[in-house]
Scaffold this motif. Structure first.
Motif, PDB file in Angstrom:
ATOM      1  N   VAL A  66      57.841   2.036  -4.388  1.00 20.59           N
ATOM      2  CA  VAL A  66      57.686   3.388  -3.842  1.00 20.59           C
ATOM      3  C   VAL A  66      57.612   3.304  -2.329  1.00 20.59           C
ATOM      4  N   ARG A  67      58.378   4.135  -1.667  1.00 17.61           N
ATOM      5  CA  ARG A  67      58.340   4.226  -0.216  1.00 17.61           C
ATOM      6  C   ARG A  67      57.567   5.477   0.182  1.00 17.61           C
ATOM      7  N   VAL A  68      56.783   5.369   1.249  1.00 17.92           N
ATOM      8  CA  VAL A  68      55.905   6.457   1.677  1.00 17.92           C
ATOM      9  C   VAL A  68      56.079   6.692   3.173  1.00 17.92           C
ATOM     10  N   THR A  69      55.389   7.700   3.666  1.00 18.27           N
ATOM     11  CA  THR A  69      55.343   7.975   5.108  1.00 18.27           C
ATOM     12  C   THR A  69      53.916   7.758   5.587  1.00 18.27           C
ATOM     13  N   PHE A  70      53.761   6.906   6.594  1.00 20.54           N
ATOM     14  CA  PHE A  70      52.454   6.621   7.181  1.00 20.54           C
ATOM     15  C   PHE A  70      52.270   7.443   8.460  1.00 20.54           C
ATOM     16  N   PHE A  71      51.158   8.183   8.544  1.00 17.81           N
ATOM     17  CA  PHE A  71      50.765   8.863   9.776  1.00 17.81           C
ATOM     18  C   PHE A  71      49.663   8.020  10.414  1.00 17.81           C
ATOM     19  N   ALA A  72      49.925   7.504  11.607  1.00 20.18           N
ATOM     20  CA  ALA A  72      49.020   6.502  12.169  1.00 20.18           C
ATOM     21  C   ALA A  72      48.355   6.963  13.455  1.00 20.18           C
ATOM     22  N   ALA A  73      47.073   6.668  13.548  1.00 18.37           N
ATOM     23  CA  ALA A  73      46.283   6.762  14.780  1.00 18.37           C
ATOM     24  C   ALA A  73      45.676   5.384  15.011  1.00 18.37           C
ATOM     25  N   ASP A  74      45.222   5.141  16.228  1.00 19.92           N
ATOM     26  CA  ASP A  74      44.618   3.845  16.543  1.00 19.92           C
ATOM     27  C   ASP A  74      43.123   3.932  16.278  1.00 19.92           C
ATOM     28  N   ALA A 103      54.923   8.134  11.396  1.00 22.24           N
ATOM     29  CA  ALA A 103      54.806   9.292  12.277  1.00 22.24           C
ATOM     30  C   ALA A 103      53.419   9.315  12.903  1.00 22.24           C
ATOM     31  N   SER A 104      53.273  10.116  13.938  1.00 22.20           N
ATOM     32  CA  SER A 104      52.045  10.153  14.733  1.00 22.20           C
ATOM     33  C   SER A 104      50.914  10.905  14.031  1.00 22.20           C
ATOM     34  N   HIS A 105      49.706  10.377  14.242  1.00 22.08           N
ATOM     35  CA  HIS A 105      48.481  11.051  13.785  1.00 22.08           C
ATOM     36  C   HIS A 105      47.574  11.291  14.999  1.00 22.08           C
ATOM     37  N   THR A 106      48.174  11.299  16.180  1.00 20.33           N
ATOM     38  CA  THR A 106      47.561  11.315  17.519  1.00 20.33           C
ATOM     39  C   THR A 106      46.891   9.960  17.776  1.00 20.33           C
ATOM     40  N   LEU A 107      47.035   9.461  18.983  1.00 21.36           N
ATOM     41  CA  LEU A 107      46.616   8.094  19.290  1.00 21.36           C
ATOM     42  C   LEU A 107      45.145   7.853  18.986  1.00 21.36           C
ATOM     43  N   HIS A 108      44.282   8.769  19.420  1.00 24.88           N
ATOM     44  CA  HIS A 108      42.841   8.575  19.260  1.00 24.88           C
ATOM     45  C   HIS A 108      42.235   9.483  18.184  1.00 24.88           C
ATOM     46  N   HIS A 109      43.098   9.882  17.223  1.00 25.05           N
ATOM     47  CA  HIS A 109      42.619  10.695  16.103  1.00 25.05           C
ATOM     48  C   HIS A 109      41.868  11.913  16.634  1.00 25.05           C
ATOM     49  N   VAL A 110      42.592  12.729  17.371  1.00 26.28           N
ATOM     50  CA  VAL A 110      42.000  13.846  18.117  1.00 26.28           C
ATOM     51  C   VAL A 110      41.920  15.101  17.251  1.00 26.28           C
ATOM     52  N   SER A 137      44.242  19.341  28.140  1.00 23.36           N
ATOM     53  CA  SER A 137      45.366  20.202  28.463  1.00 23.36           C
ATOM     54  C   SER A 137      46.483  20.030  27.445  1.00 23.36           C
ATOM     55  N   ALA A 138      47.441  20.936  27.470  1.00 23.14           N
ATOM     56  CA  ALA A 138      48.585  20.840  26.573  1.00 23.14           C
ATOM     57  C   ALA A 138      49.342  19.538  26.801  1.00 23.14           C
ATOM     58  N   ASP A 139      49.531  19.171  28.066  1.00 24.45           N
ATOM     59  CA  ASP A 139      50.237  17.922  28.365  1.00 24.45           C
ATOM     60  C   ASP A 139      49.464  16.707  27.860  1.00 24.45           C
ATOM     61  N   GLN A 140      48.155  16.757  27.957  1.00 27.88           N
ATOM     62  CA  GLN A 140      47.349  15.638  27.462  1.00 27.88           C
ATOM     63  C   GLN A 140      47.411  15.541  25.938  1.00 27.88           C
ATOM     64  N   TYR A 141      47.470  16.691  25.269  1.00 25.70           N
ATOM     65  CA  TYR A 141      47.595  16.641  23.814  1.00 25.70           C
ATOM     66  C   TYR A 141      48.946  16.062  23.414  1.00 25.70           C
ATOM     67  N   CYS A 142      49.999  16.477  24.130  1.00 25.40           N
ATOM     68  CA  CYS A 142      51.316  15.898  23.867  1.00 25.40           C
ATOM     69  C   CYS A 142      51.300  14.390  24.087  1.00 25.40           C
ATOM     70  N   ALA A 143      50.571  13.947  25.115  1.00 22.32           N
ATOM     71  CA  ALA A 143      50.481  12.512  25.384  1.00 22.32           C
ATOM     72  C   ALA A 143      49.788  11.781  24.235  1.00 22.32           C
ATOM     73  N   GLN A 144      48.860  12.452  23.557  1.00 21.68           N
ATOM     74  CA  GLN A 144      48.211  11.857  22.403  1.00 21.68           C
ATOM     75  C   GLN A 144      49.196  11.671  21.236  1.00 21.68           C
ATOM     76  N   ILE A 145      50.034  12.679  21.013  1.00 15.84           N
ATOM     77  CA  ILE A 145      51.047  12.548  19.959  1.00 15.84           C
ATOM     78  C   ILE A 145      52.036  11.451  20.325  1.00 15.84           C
ATOM     79  N   ASP A 146      52.529  11.498  21.574  1.00 17.49           N
ATOM     80  CA  ASP A 146      53.477  10.481  22.038  1.00 17.49           C
ATOM     81  C   ASP A 146      52.871   9.085  22.004  1.00 17.49           C
ATOM     82  N   GLY A 147      51.576   8.995  22.328  1.00 14.67           N
ATOM     83  CA  GLY A 147      50.930   7.688  22.399  1.00 14.67           C
ATOM     84  C   GLY A 147      50.939   6.963  21.068  1.00 14.67           C
ATOM     85  N   ALA A 148      50.645   7.693  19.987  1.00  7.49           N
ATOM     86  CA  ALA A 148      50.682   7.060  18.663  1.00  7.49           C
ATOM     87  C   ALA A 148      52.106   6.697  18.279  1.00  7.49           C
TER      88      ALA A 148
END
Length: 269
Positions: A66-74, A103-110, A137-148
């Motif tokens: 079975v293949r799955v999708t992992f949503f990862a945060a650090d 896929a992203s779960h936000t870098l710091h699980h925000v 900020s909105a840009d900082q939240y985007c950076a969290q998604i991008d970071g993961a």
């Protein structure tokens, strides 16, 4: 009456054809061995956690094909590190080699708490500001998604899907729009797909959760589980995972990743 040599030749040809068919079935994607027998599709997803059950989860997925999708945060792990650090990189690379998606779960699980002016009130559960509530900020939240997503790219060697899952599934219309502007679509889970591995085991036993899932899950459901929940005394995975997969297969349901989902797949093709 055909000669013995002709009969032997026909038998050899039939054996070759059967072998080719078996090989073709074995080469199909996970859950697709009975492609024409699928009565529906389900999408199993895992969010990170303390990673204590991650090796056992991987064994079950490999055994069940079975293949799955992992949503990862650090996130903080039981071994004293974090889920996307160098120590866990081989584990992630092995999952990529097996055909899983990420896929992203936000870098710091925000966790989103509220909209606040041009940004949001948030409370990460990991990273340098863990368990603090502050403005982002909105840009900082985007950076969290991008970071993961960036960390996943590095540890898996595979391009993550342009999707993300907000911790706890907590969002607002404005946060979802900000994420879309950054290039990410949000993926939650369907009501029947909430597998309950976050719930207290004293009240929600593994047997109860398994029975509920097998009773309710159907075609199109997105399922949510974790790679380790700190608060649950009787771990859901892998105890429930394999009987759940077997039971859903017995119901005629086939497993797919979100790359193959009708709503999210077109974004990545």
């Amino acid at each position: 009456m055909p000669s013995a040599s002709r009969v032997a030749g026909a038998l050899r040809l039939r054996s070759i054809v059967v072998a080719i068919k078996i090989a073709a079935v074995c080469a199909l994607p996970s859950g697709a061995g009975a492609q024409n027998d699928c009565k529906g599709l389900v999408y199993l997803t895992f969010d990170t956690g303390h990673m204590g059950v991650a090796p056992l989860v991987a064994e079950v997925l490999r055994r069940q094909q079975v293949r799955v999708t992992f949503f990862a945060a650090d996130e903080r792990t039981q071994d004293g590190g974090s889920s996307l650090d160098a120590q866990w990189a081989p584990w992630w690379r092995a999952r990529a080699a097996e055909g899983h998606e990420f896929a992203s779960h936000t870098l710091h699980h925000v966790y989103w708490r509220a909209d606040d002016g041009a940004g949001f009130l948030v409370r990460p559960s990991a990273g340098p500001q863990a368990d603090k509530t502050f403005f982002m900020s909105a840009d900082q939240y985007c950076a969290q998604i991008d970071g993961a997503a960036s960390r996943l790219r590095a540890v898996t060697g595979k391009e993550p899907l342009p999707l993300f899952r907000a911790p706890g599934g907590k969002t607002s219309p404005r946060l979802l729009q900000v994420a879309r502007d950054c290039g990410y679509a949000h993926v939650g889970w369907t009501p029947a797909g909430f597998l309950g591995d976050e719930l207290p085991s004293a009240r929600y036993s593994n047997r109860m959760l398994l029975a509920q899932a097998l009773r309710n899950i159907g075609d199109g459901d997105i399922l949510l589980a974790h790679l380790g929940i700190w608060s649950r005394r009787d771990p859901w995975a892998p105890a429930v995972l394999e009987p759940l997969i077997k039971g859903l297969k017995a119901h005629g349901l086939c497993f797919r990743t979100l790359r193959e989902h009708p709503d999210y797949g077109p974004r990545v093709r």
